[in-house]
Each structure stands twice: as C-alpha cells, then as structure tokens.
Design a protein around this motif. Structure first.
Motif: not given
Length: 172
Positions: A23-25, A52, A54-56, A129, A163, A165
């Motif tokens: 996952g990306f933020t 913000t 969010h995606f995968h 993370h 994940g 960020y």
C-alpha cells in the motif's frame, strides 16, 4: 536512461525475492498542486495542498511529483517539471528534472531509495511503515541520502508488505 542502474538493481531484487504487493500513501505538503506520476500505476490526477491519496502497487517502480501542470479535458497538456510527453496519465518516464522515489516489493524484503540522478524538482520524505526502517529525507539537490549517480547504491530495505509513505514538500 540516467537512473537505469539503480532501477535495474531494484528490479533484480524484486525478481530474486518474488513480486510482492504494498500500500502507498502520498501526502502533498507543497503550497501548490502536485501531480504524482508513476509508470503503470494509474496516477495522473492532481493532488491539492494538504491532501492525501492511497493506492496499492505490485512489483516495483518509481513515483515522482510533477509541478506546474495544465491539462485539457482529454488529458493532454504540459507540466513544467516531470512532464510525461504531455500526458496526464504517464505511460513514459518523466522528463528531468524529477526527484524519484524508487521501490521494489518482494516476499521478504522491500527495497527503496530516492534518486536525483534525473535532477531535483520536489522535496520529499520517503519511507516504509516498518518501524526499524529509516525514511529518506531529500530537501534539495545535494541530498546526502539520495542516489546522485546510477551506481551509488543508496538502497534501503524494510519488511515486505509494510506499506510506503511519500510526502511531497515535507516540513523543513
């Protein structure tokens, strides 16, 4: 391709470890709109200040911020930095200058780095993370934690599937 060696290392690491997912933020802390871009990631819309997304993602790639963008209703236009041949949704690499957040996702470890091989256009803070993995803070073109040449090898690792960020224009 100027950042070819670093990307090759990251992609080889993904093939050895197996392709993972993550996952990306992304957070835009810049005072103006930034258009996040990445090949094959479906990115193309603008991210307003303090917003913000969010995606995968699967496997690996690179993300960069485009600035000074204007697109028409058909998705044709231009960005002052990081432009993708006038496309809103990139299917080609961005033109320099572009600060790159590069990553490769595996089954046991994920690999990541920041590259200024293609120039510097947006300050960024990039990490995963995993509590033990250090984030990369790149505020200017002389960023000591970034790859400045294709063979610098400043690649970090974190536990797979932690994940990621990415903050554009993080606090000073």
């Amino acid at each position: 391709m100027a950042a070819g060696s670093a990307v090759t290392i990251l992609l080889l690491a993904a093939l050895v470890a197996g392709a993972g997912a993550g996952g990306f933020t992304i957070v835009n802390m810049c005072p103006t709109m930034v258009y996040p871009a990445g090949l094959g990631l479906g990115l193309g819309w603008g991210l307003p200040p303090r917003d913000t997304m969010h995606f995968h993602v699967y496997g690996g790639g690179r993300i960069w911020g485009r600035t000074g963008c204007n697109f028409d209703a058909d998705g044709r236009g231009h960005c002052e930095t990081g432009d993708c041949a006038g496309q809103q949704y990139c299917n080609v690499s961005g033109t320099p200058p572009a600060t790159l957040a590069e990553f490769s996702l595996g089954d046991e470890l994920d690999y990541y780095d920041v590259s200024v091989v293609d120039g510097f256009n947006v300050p960024m803070f990039f990490g995963c993370h995993d509590d033990g993995a250090p984030a990369i803070r790149c505020m200017d073109p002389s960023c000591p934690d970034a790859n400045h040449h294709a063979d610098d090898g400043k690649i970090r690792t974190c536990i797979a599937n932690s994940g990621f960020y990415l903050l554009f224009c993080p606090w000073p």
